[in-house]
Enzyme design. Structure first.
Site, mmCIF file in Angstrom:
data_model
loop_
_atom_site.group_PDB
_atom_site.id
_atom_site.type_symbol
_atom_site.label_atom_id
_atom_site.label_comp_id
_atom_site.label_asym_id
_atom_site.label_seq_id
_atom_site.Cartn_x
_atom_site.Cartn_y
_atom_site.Cartn_z
ATOM 1 N N ASN A 174 0.790 -1.242 0.000
ATOM 2 C CA ASN A 174 0.000 0.000 0.000
ATOM 3 C C ASN A 174 0.820 1.288 0.000
ATOM 4 O O ASN A 174 0.448 2.260 -0.636
ATOM 5 C CB ASN A 174 -1.033 -0.010 1.132
ATOM 6 C CG ASN A 174 -0.427 -0.152 2.497
ATOM 7 O OD1 ASN A 174 0.724 -0.577 2.648
ATOM 8 N ND2 ASN A 174 -1.177 0.200 3.518
ATOM 9 N N GLU A 188 4.836 -4.423 12.180
ATOM 10 C CA GLU A 188 3.897 -3.307 11.993
ATOM 11 C C GLU A 188 2.707 -3.882 11.242
ATOM 12 O O GLU A 188 2.780 -4.107 10.031
ATOM 13 C CB GLU A 188 4.560 -2.188 11.181
ATOM 14 C CG GLU A 188 5.755 -1.538 11.862
ATOM 15 C CD GLU A 188 5.360 -0.654 13.032
ATOM 16 O OE1 GLU A 188 4.159 -0.348 13.195
ATOM 17 O OE2 GLU A 188 6.259 -0.271 13.800
ATOM 18 N N CYS A 213 -3.137 1.184 6.759
ATOM 19 C CA CYS A 213 -3.187 0.468 8.046
ATOM 20 C C CYS A 213 -3.855 1.323 9.112
ATOM 21 O O CYS A 213 -4.654 0.839 9.906
ATOM 22 C CB CYS A 213 -1.779 0.076 8.482
ATOM 23 S SG CYS A 213 -0.650 1.476 8.584
HETATM 24 P P1 NAP Z 1 0.716 -9.308 3.589
HETATM 25 O O1 NAP Z 1 -0.096 -10.162 2.706
HETATM 26 O O2 NAP Z 1 0.929 -9.727 4.984
HETATM 27 O O3 NAP Z 1 2.124 -9.134 2.831
HETATM 28 C C1 NAP Z 1 3.141 -8.296 3.296
HETATM 29 C C2 NAP Z 1 4.490 -8.825 2.841
HETATM 30 O O4 NAP Z 1 4.728 -10.095 3.461
HETATM 31 C C3 NAP Z 1 4.587 -9.071 1.341
HETATM 32 O O5 NAP Z 1 5.884 -8.720 0.902
HETATM 33 C C4 NAP Z 1 4.361 -10.574 1.235
HETATM 34 O O6 NAP Z 1 4.908 -11.145 0.072
HETATM 35 C C5 NAP Z 1 5.091 -11.050 2.468
HETATM 36 N N1 NAP Z 1 4.694 -12.389 2.952
HETATM 37 C C6 NAP Z 1 3.530 -13.053 2.725
HETATM 38 N N2 NAP Z 1 3.560 -14.261 3.346
HETATM 39 C C7 NAP Z 1 4.748 -14.361 3.973
HETATM 40 C C8 NAP Z 1 5.380 -15.363 4.780
HETATM 41 N N3 NAP Z 1 4.775 -16.527 5.057
HETATM 42 N N4 NAP Z 1 6.616 -15.120 5.280
HETATM 43 C C9 NAP Z 1 7.237 -13.951 5.027
HETATM 44 N N5 NAP Z 1 6.708 -12.968 4.251
HETATM 45 C C10 NAP Z 1 5.482 -13.169 3.732
HETATM 46 O O7 NAP Z 1 0.130 -7.820 3.642
HETATM 47 P P2 NAP Z 1 -0.426 -6.912 2.437
HETATM 48 O O8 NAP Z 1 -1.733 -7.417 2.001
HETATM 49 O O9 NAP Z 1 0.646 -6.705 1.420
HETATM 50 O O10 NAP Z 1 -0.588 -5.506 3.190
HETATM 51 C C11 NAP Z 1 -1.750 -5.102 3.813
HETATM 52 C C12 NAP Z 1 -1.652 -5.262 5.321
HETATM 53 O O11 NAP Z 1 -0.527 -4.552 5.815
HETATM 54 C C13 NAP Z 1 -2.849 -4.667 6.027
HETATM 55 O O12 NAP Z 1 -3.234 -5.522 7.079
HETATM 56 C C14 NAP Z 1 -2.317 -3.354 6.564
HETATM 57 O O13 NAP Z 1 -3.044 -2.840 7.657
HETATM 58 C C15 NAP Z 1 -0.923 -3.739 6.920
HETATM 59 N N6 NAP Z 1 -0.064 -2.552 7.027
HETATM 60 C C16 NAP Z 1 0.413 -2.198 8.262
HETATM 61 C C17 NAP Z 1 1.176 -1.037 8.388
HETATM 62 C C18 NAP Z 1 1.742 -0.601 9.705
HETATM 63 O O14 NAP Z 1 2.700 0.168 9.700
HETATM 64 N N7 NAP Z 1 1.217 -1.045 10.823
HETATM 65 C C19 NAP Z 1 1.436 -0.254 7.261
HETATM 66 C C20 NAP Z 1 0.922 -0.654 6.031
HETATM 67 C C21 NAP Z 1 0.175 -1.816 5.923
HETATM 68 P P3 NAP Z 1 3.971 -11.393 -1.241
HETATM 69 O O15 NAP Z 1 3.572 -10.040 -1.708
HETATM 70 O O16 NAP Z 1 4.856 -12.102 -2.167
HETATM 71 O O17 NAP Z 1 2.802 -12.208 -0.770
#
Ligand code: NAP
Length: 470
Positions: free
Chosen positions: A149, A244, A278
Site C-alpha cells: 500500500n 507493523e 493500516c
Molecule cells: P501481507 O499479505 O501480509 O504481505 C506483506 C508482505 O509479506 C509481502 O511482501 C508478502 O509477500 C510477504 N509475505 C507473505 N507471506 C509471507 C510469509 N509466510 N513469510 C514472510 N513474508 C510473507 O500484507 P499486504 O496485504 O501486502 O498488506 C496489507 C496489510 O498490511 C494490512 O493488514 C495493513 O493494515 C498492513 N499494514 C500495516 C502497516 C503498519 O505500519 N502497521 C502499514 C501498512 C500496511 P507477497 O507479496 O509475495 O505475498
C-alpha cells in the site's frame, strides 16, 4: 526489472507480471526467486557488513543525504511508477515521495546521533573502581519485508534506519508492487558498497518465509497483515522482530465535536489510498444526538470525490490494488447490508474500482468492522454515551491508532487514556503520521516501533564496556 544482489543484477527462470490495476497493462516483470537466490542475498549481505561498519558515521550520513538528493531529482518518475503499480492517485504518490525524502533525511540526521551512555557501576555491589559505558552496535543483517500500500516509504522506514546504524539489508518487496522499491535500491547501491543493499523478489510464502527462518539474518522488520505477522513471530527463532501490522482504527465523534472538522477527518481517513491504509479510519463511532447532521454532511463530501484514471491530477479516488481485492470489499459490504446495515452513498464496484461508500446502522458484530476492511468504506456505529464510545473503540483485537473529535478536554483525556492504541489523536483522525514519531500498534497491531530514532533503537544492540581501573 532484475534483482540486485551483491551489486549484481540477478534474474530467475520464473517471472511474475506487475500489472497496472487501472487498465491491466503489464508495466514490467520481476523474477520469482527461490531459496538458492535468497541464500545468495544472505551471503552477500553478511559479506558486506565489514565495508559498512568500517565507514564513519559522518560518511554514512553524507551518503544517505546523497541518496535523498537523487530521490528528490527523480520524484516525478517515482511517483508515476507508484501510481501505475498501486493504482493510487498521482497526488497521493507525490505525497508518498515527499514523505520518503523526509524519512531519508531523518535517517541521515540520526546516523550522527547513535549514542551510548556512561554507567555508574559503583552504584552496584563491588562495582567501585570501574569506568563503564555502553555502545549501540549494529545487529548485522536486517531483512525488510513490506506490503503493497505504501511500498516505497514503508520500505525506507526500515532500510534507512538500518543503514544509518550500519546494518546491511535484504529487501523482500510485495509481489504486487515491487518496482519503485527495486528502482530505489539501485540508487542506494550507487552510494553504498556492493552487498549493503540487496533485493529478493518472489513469493512471501517461499522466499519471505526462508528469510524469516534463516539463522544468518539478525532481524526481521515486517509490515503487513496480522496473519503473516503472527506466522513470522512463530518462525523467527532468536532473531529480533518488529511487526507493523493491520489496524481497525476508530474515530469517535462526540456530541460537542466540530462536525465539519470530523467530516473532513473521515474523508481523508477512510478514503485515502482507496481505504488501503493500516491507520485508516475503519470505524466511525458517533453519538446519537449528532448522527443525523454528521451523516448528511459526510455523504455530501463523499460524493465530491472523483473516481478516475489515477494518473489524472483531478482524481481523488483510485483503484484498489487488484480486482480480487475490490471483490473482497464488495462481499464484505454486501454481507453487512444483508445483516441490516444501510448504504447511504456508493456501494458499487467496477473492476478494481470500488466507490467511496458511507454505510450506516453498522453494529460491532458485523465482519465489516470486526476484521480489517481494506477498502474505501466509512462504517457508522451509533452510541449514546462517552462510556459506550470507548467500549466500542476497544472492542477489537487491533490497537494501531485512534482519533476523537470533541471540544471537551475531560472527554478528550478520557479517550486518550482509555483507548488501547499506540497513538490517540484529539481532533485529528488516526490517519496521520509524521515520519519521526514513534509509530506502532498495541494488541494484535504489532510489536515494536518505527519512526527513525525508534527504529534505530530496535536495530542496534547495547554493548557494555567496563574498564577496571584498580
Ligand atoms: P501481507 O499479505 O501480509 O504481505 C506483506 C508482505 O509479506 C509481502 O511482501 C508478502 O509477500 C510477504 N509475505 C507473505 N507471506 C509471507 C510469509 N509466510 N513469510 C514472510 N513474508 C510473507 O500484507 P499486504 O496485504 O501486502 O498488506 C496489507 C496489510 O498490511 C494490512 O493488514 C495493513 O493494515 C498492513 N499494514 C500495516 C502497516 C503498519 O505500519 N502497521 C502499514 C501498512 C500496511 P507477497 O507479496 O509475495 O505475498
Amino acid at each position: 526489472m532484475d534483482m540486485l544482489i551483491g551489486g549484481k543484477h540477478i534474474t530467475s527462470d520464473d517471472f511474475e507480471e506487475v500489472k497496472n490495476p487501472y487498465d491491466g497493462e503489464v508495466i514490467d516483470t520481476v523474477p520469482i526467486a527461490h531459496r538458492q537466490t535468497a541464500d545468495l542475498a544472505i551471503t552477500e549481505a553478511n559479506k558486506a557488513k565489514e565495508s559498512l561498519q568500517e565507514m564513519s558515521a559522518f560518511k554514512v550520513s553524507n551518503k544517505l543525504y546523497g541518496v535523498c538528493e537523487k530521490l528528490k531529482d527523480n520524484r516525478e518518475d517515482f511517483a508515476e511508477l507508484l501510481t501505475k503499480e498501486v493504482g493510487k492517485p498521482i497526488n497521493e504518490s507525490l505525497v508518498e515521495l515527499d514523505r520518503s525524502i523526509e524519512t531519508l533525511k531523518l535517517a541521515a540526521e540520526e546516523a550522527k546521533r547513535i549514542y551510548g551512555e556512561s554507567v555508574p557501576l559503583d552504584a552496584g555491589l563491588n562495582g567501585k573502581g570501574f569506568f563503564a559505558f555502553t555502545q549501540r552496535v549494529p545487529l548485522g543483517v536486517v531483512a525488510a519485508i513490506t506490503p503493497f500500500n505504501y511500498p516505497l516509504n514503508l520500505t525506507i522506514h526500515k532500510i534507512a534506519p538500518a543503514i544509518a546504524c550500519k546494518n546491511t539489508v535484504i529487501i523482500k518487496p510485495p509481489t504486487e508492487a515491487p518496482l519503485a522499491v527495486m528502482k530505489f535500491a539501485e540508487i542506494l547501491n550507487e552510494e553504498f558498497p556492493d552487498g549493503v543493499v540487496n533485493t529478493v523478489t518472489g513469493y512471501g510464502s517461499e522466499v519471505g518465509n526462508y528469510l524469516v527462518e534463516s539463522p544468518n539474518i539478525d532481524k526481521i522488520s515486517f509490515t503487513g497483515s496480522v496473519t503473516t505477522g503472527l506466522m513470522i513471530s512463530q518462525k523467527a527463532g532468536m532473531k529480533k522482530v518488529t511487526l507493523e501490522l493491520g489496524g481497525n482504527d476508530p474515530l469517535i465523534v462526540l456530541k460537542d465535536a466540530d462536525i465539519d472538522k470530523a467530516v473532513k477527518g473521515v474523508i481523508n481517513g477512510a478514503f485515502l489510498n482507496a481505504g488501503q491504509v493500516c491507520m485508516g479510519v475503519k470505524r466511525i463511532i458517533v453519538e446519537d444526538e449528532i448522527v443525523g447532521e454528521f451523516t448528511e454532511k459526510l455523504v455530501k463530501e463523499t460524493e465530491k470525490l472523483i473516481m478516475g484514471n489515477p494518473l489524472d491530477k483531478e482524481t481523488t479516488l483510485g483503484t484498489l490494488i487488484s480486482e480480487k481485492a475490490a471483490i473482497q470489499v464488495e462481499e464484505t459490504i454486501n454481507n453487512a447490508v444483508n445483516s441490516g446495515a444501510k448504504i447511504l452513498t456508493g456501494g458499487n464496484r467496477n473492476g478494481a474500482f470500488y466507490e467511496a461508500t458511507v454505510i450506516d446502522n453498522v453494529t460491532s458484530d458485523m465482519d465489516l468492522v470486526v476484521s480489517e476492511t481494506f477498502g474505501p468504506v466509512a462504517p457508522i456505529i451509533h452510541v449514546n454515551s462517552l462510556d459506550e464510545a470507548i467500549g466500542v473503540a476497544n472492542d477489537t483485537e487491533y490497537g494501531l491508532q485512534a482519533g476523537v473529535f470533541t471540544s471537551d478536554y475531560a472527554s478528550a483525556m478520557r479517550c486518550a487514556q482509555e483507548i488501547e492504541a499506540g497513538t490517540v489523536f484529539v481532533n485529528k483522525q488516526s490517519t496521520f503520521r509524521t515520519d519521526n514519531m514513534p509509530f506502532g500498534g498495541f494488541k494484535n497491531s504489532g510489536v515494536g516501533k518505527e519512526g527513525i530514532k525508534y527504529a534505530v533503537n530496535e536495530m542496534t544492540k547495547t554493548k557494555l564496556i567496563g574498564l577496571n581501573l584498580r
